[in-house]
Scaffold this motif. Structure first.
Motif, PDB file in Angstrom:
ATOM      1  N   HIS A   6      -3.584  57.481  33.533  1.00 27.09           N
ATOM      2  CA  HIS A   6      -2.731  58.670  33.364  1.00 27.09           C
ATOM      3  C   HIS A   6      -1.391  58.322  32.716  1.00 27.09           C
ATOM      4  CE1 HIS A   6      -5.736  60.702  35.728  1.00 27.09           C
ATOM      5  NE2 HIS A   6      -5.471  59.981  36.802  1.00 27.09           N
ATOM      6  N   HIS A   7      -1.388  57.259  31.916  1.00 22.02           N
ATOM      7  CA  HIS A   7      -0.209  56.834  31.142  1.00 22.02           C
ATOM      8  C   HIS A   7       0.942  56.310  31.995  1.00 22.02           C
ATOM      9  CE1 HIS A   7      -2.420  58.499  27.861  1.00 22.02           C
ATOM     10  NE2 HIS A   7      -2.324  59.722  28.309  1.00 22.02           N
ATOM     11  N   GLY A   8       0.675  55.952  33.223  1.00 19.04           N
ATOM     12  CA  GLY A   8       1.676  55.271  34.052  1.00 19.04           C
ATOM     13  C   GLY A   8       2.976  56.050  34.207  1.00 19.04           C
ATOM     14  N   PHE A   9       4.094  55.335  34.178  1.00 18.73           N
ATOM     15  CA  PHE A   9       5.403  55.963  34.394  1.00 18.73           C
ATOM     16  C   PHE A   9       5.759  56.942  33.281  1.00 18.73           C
ATOM     17  CE2 PHE A   9       6.547  52.596  31.491  1.00 18.73           C
ATOM     18  CZ  PHE A   9       7.611  53.115  30.756  1.00 18.73           C
ATOM     19  N   ASP A  16       7.479  62.280  30.996  1.00 18.67           N
ATOM     20  CA  ASP A  16       7.067  63.413  30.163  1.00 18.67           C
ATOM     21  C   ASP A  16       7.130  64.732  30.944  1.00 18.67           C
ATOM     22  OD1 ASP A  16       6.550  62.583  27.556  1.00 18.67           O
ATOM     23  OD2 ASP A  16       4.528  61.885  28.024  1.00 18.67           O
ATOM     24  N   LYS A  17       6.595  64.709  32.142  1.00 15.03           N
ATOM     25  CA  LYS A  17       6.532  65.922  32.962  1.00 15.03           C
ATOM     26  C   LYS A  17       7.926  66.409  33.327  1.00 15.03           C
ATOM     27  CE  LYS A  17       4.435  67.723  37.212  1.00 15.03           C
ATOM     28  NZ  LYS A  17       3.592  67.377  38.400  1.00 15.03           N
ATOM     29  N   THR A  18       8.796  65.475  33.671  1.00 15.50           N
ATOM     30  CA  THR A  18      10.163  65.847  34.037  1.00 15.50           C
ATOM     31  C   THR A  18      10.894  66.478  32.865  1.00 15.50           C
ATOM     32  OG1 THR A  18      10.298  64.074  35.687  1.00 15.50           O
ATOM     33  CG2 THR A  18      12.381  64.964  34.866  1.00 15.50           C
ATOM     34  N   PHE A  42      -1.636  71.655  28.414  1.00 17.83           N
ATOM     35  CA  PHE A  42      -2.085  70.779  29.501  1.00 17.83           C
ATOM     36  C   PHE A  42      -1.777  71.382  30.868  1.00 17.83           C
ATOM     37  CE2 PHE A  42      -1.392  67.299  32.523  1.00 17.83           C
ATOM     38  CZ  PHE A  42      -2.549  66.543  32.365  1.00 17.83           C
ATOM     39  N   PHE A  43      -0.564  71.907  31.043  1.00 16.87           N
ATOM     40  CA  PHE A  43      -0.151  72.476  32.331  1.00 16.87           C
ATOM     41  C   PHE A  43      -0.467  73.974  32.355  1.00 16.87           C
ATOM     42  CE2 PHE A  43       2.893  68.888  31.825  1.00 16.87           C
ATOM     43  CZ  PHE A  43       2.517  68.152  32.950  1.00 16.87           C
ATOM     44  N   HIS A  80       5.246  69.238  21.694  1.00 14.66           N
ATOM     45  CA  HIS A  80       4.998  67.800  21.779  1.00 14.66           C
ATOM     46  C   HIS A  80       5.515  67.280  23.113  1.00 14.66           C
ATOM     47  CE1 HIS A  80       3.500  66.854  17.789  1.00 14.66           C
ATOM     48  NE2 HIS A  80       4.436  67.639  17.256  1.00 14.66           N
ATOM     49  N   TRP A  81       4.817  66.294  23.645  1.00 22.52           N
ATOM     50  CA  TRP A  81       5.353  65.518  24.747  1.00 22.52           C
ATOM     51  C   TRP A  81       6.481  64.639  24.188  1.00 22.52           C
ATOM     52  CZ3 TRP A  81       2.859  66.022  29.572  1.00 22.52           C
ATOM     53  CH2 TRP A  81       1.585  66.582  29.546  1.00 22.52           C
ATOM     54  N   PHE A  82       7.385  64.233  25.049  1.00 26.18           N
ATOM     55  CA  PHE A  82       8.431  63.293  24.649  1.00 26.18           C
ATOM     56  C   PHE A  82       7.809  62.023  24.085  1.00 26.18           C
ATOM     57  CE2 PHE A  82      10.989  59.564  25.984  1.00 26.18           C
ATOM     58  CZ  PHE A  82      12.105  59.774  25.182  1.00 26.18           C
ATOM     59  N   THR A  83       6.718  61.556  24.713  1.00 31.25           N
ATOM     60  CA  THR A  83       6.087  60.304  24.277  1.00 31.25           C
ATOM     61  C   THR A  83       5.313  60.441  22.973  1.00 31.25           C
ATOM     62  OG1 THR A  83       4.261  60.795  25.796  1.00 31.25           O
ATOM     63  CG2 THR A  83       5.953  59.243  26.558  1.00 31.25           C
ATOM     64  N   ASP A  84       4.996  61.669  22.563  1.00 33.37           N
ATOM     65  CA  ASP A  84       4.374  61.840  21.247  1.00 33.37           C
ATOM     66  C   ASP A  84       5.274  61.271  20.164  1.00 33.37           C
ATOM     67  OD1 ASP A  84       2.186  63.134  22.316  1.00 33.37           O
ATOM     68  OD2 ASP A  84       2.972  65.145  21.948  1.00 33.37           O
ATOM     69  N   ILE A  85       6.588  61.382  20.397  1.00 34.76           N
ATOM     70  CA  ILE A  85       7.567  60.884  19.435  1.00 34.76           C
ATOM     71  C   ILE A  85       8.069  59.500  19.824  1.00 34.76           C
ATOM     72  CG2 ILE A  85       9.818  61.339  18.381  1.00 34.76           C
ATOM     73  CD1 ILE A  85       9.275  64.348  18.959  1.00 34.76           C
ATOM     74  N   ALA A  86       8.521  59.361  21.083  1.00 40.48           N
ATOM     75  CA  ALA A  86       9.144  58.113  21.523  1.00 40.48           C
ATOM     76  C   ALA A  86       8.159  56.953  21.598  1.00 40.48           C
ATOM     77  CB  ALA A  86       9.803  58.306  22.896  1.00 40.48           C
ATOM     78  N   VAL A  87       6.881  57.245  21.773  1.00 38.06           N
ATOM     79  CA  VAL A  87       5.844  56.201  21.792  1.00 38.06           C
ATOM     80  C   VAL A  87       4.969  56.300  20.552  1.00 38.06           C
ATOM     81  CG1 VAL A  87       3.816  55.301  22.978  1.00 38.06           C
ATOM     82  CG2 VAL A  87       5.805  56.025  24.301  1.00 38.06           C
ATOM     83  N   GLY A  88       4.375  57.467  20.318  1.00 42.97           N
ATOM     84  CA  GLY A  88       3.441  57.615  19.217  1.00 42.97           C
ATOM     85  C   GLY A  88       4.069  57.407  17.853  1.00 42.97           C
TER      86      GLY A  88
END
Length: 232
Positions: free
Chosen positions: A28-31, A36-38, A123-124, A190-198
């Motif tokens: 579930h992508h860990g931390f 992302d949810k917050t 997703f939610f 977008h999720w935050f990680t779509d940009i910050a990670v992807g």
């Protein structure tokens, strides 16, 4: 290519790969999922309690608003264009075409990563959507949001500005990146990680091999020779 340059490229690649797998490998992508949810519900709840904020999010994610980001990038580019002579203008044209080709190619490669990740608004089940709250047609959902293509384009622009125009240009381009990438996260497209990670991991790997080697210069020089020049 100097050894120090090669080491820099390998370090940037290692950072990009480590960043991606820190998100991809944990269940579930860990931390990252908690972060992302917050971030998502922080903005999503604000749209419900503050209608003016919902309107702001909807407007800044309206498809036509993307033109504003292009204008911002164009104005920054033009600020360096106007300082150049005719030869400099032609070379900047070659740099601009190289930047566009690089962005299209890297974006296509990025979307070949075997990840299918729908946006948080899909997703939610209890997510609110800016378009529904305001009645403004806006981009507030995506069936495949990873990596963030809009954020990636802005990152690539910033990288090119750093490579060819220096640190000050890079800082200005970063401001443009944050201003125009964040609305996608605010809307939940977008999720935050779509940009910050992807986006970031793809750019770290791809742009390092392209901009820190003779690759981009070779294409710029070729285009500088082949693109038609304005007759005097």
């Amino acid at each position: 290519m100097r050894l120090s340059r090669l080491i820099t490229i390998l370090l940037l690649n290692a950072l990009g790969i480590a960043l991606f797998f820190s998100w991809y490998l944990p269940e579930h992508h860990g931390f990252w999922f908690g972060l992302d949810k917050t971030i998502f519900f922080g903005f999503n709840n604000q749209m419900v309690t503050h209608h003016a904020f919902a309107i702001f999010v909807a407007i800044t994610n309206f498809r036509g608003f993307d033109l504003v980001s292009l204008i911002a990038m164009g104005l920054l580019y033009y600020s360096y264009w106007r300082k150049s002579d005719a030869a400099g203008h032609h070379r900047m044209l070659a740099i601009g075409v190289t930047m566009l080709i690089s962005a299209v190619v890297l974006n296509q490669l990025g979307h070949r990563i075997p990840v299918v990740h729908s946006s948080p608004t899909l997703f939610f089940h209890n997510a609110h959507r800016a378009g529904e709250l305001t009645g403004i047609p806006t981009k507030d959902a995506s069936g495949d949001s990873f990596p963030g293509d809009h954020g990636m384009m802005l990152m690539i622009f910033a990288c090119f500005m750093w490579r060819y125009f220096g640190g000050r240009a890079f800082i200005k381009a970063l401001i443009i990146f944050f201003v125009f990438a964040m609305p996608r996260v605010m809307a939940g497209a977008h999720w935050f990680t779509d940009i910050a990670v992807g986006s970031l991991s793809v750019v770290l790997v791809g742009m390092s091999w392209w901009l820190l080697t003779p690759g981009s210069d070779m294409l710029v020089n070729y285009l500088d020779k082949k693109l038609p020049r304005r007759k005097k």
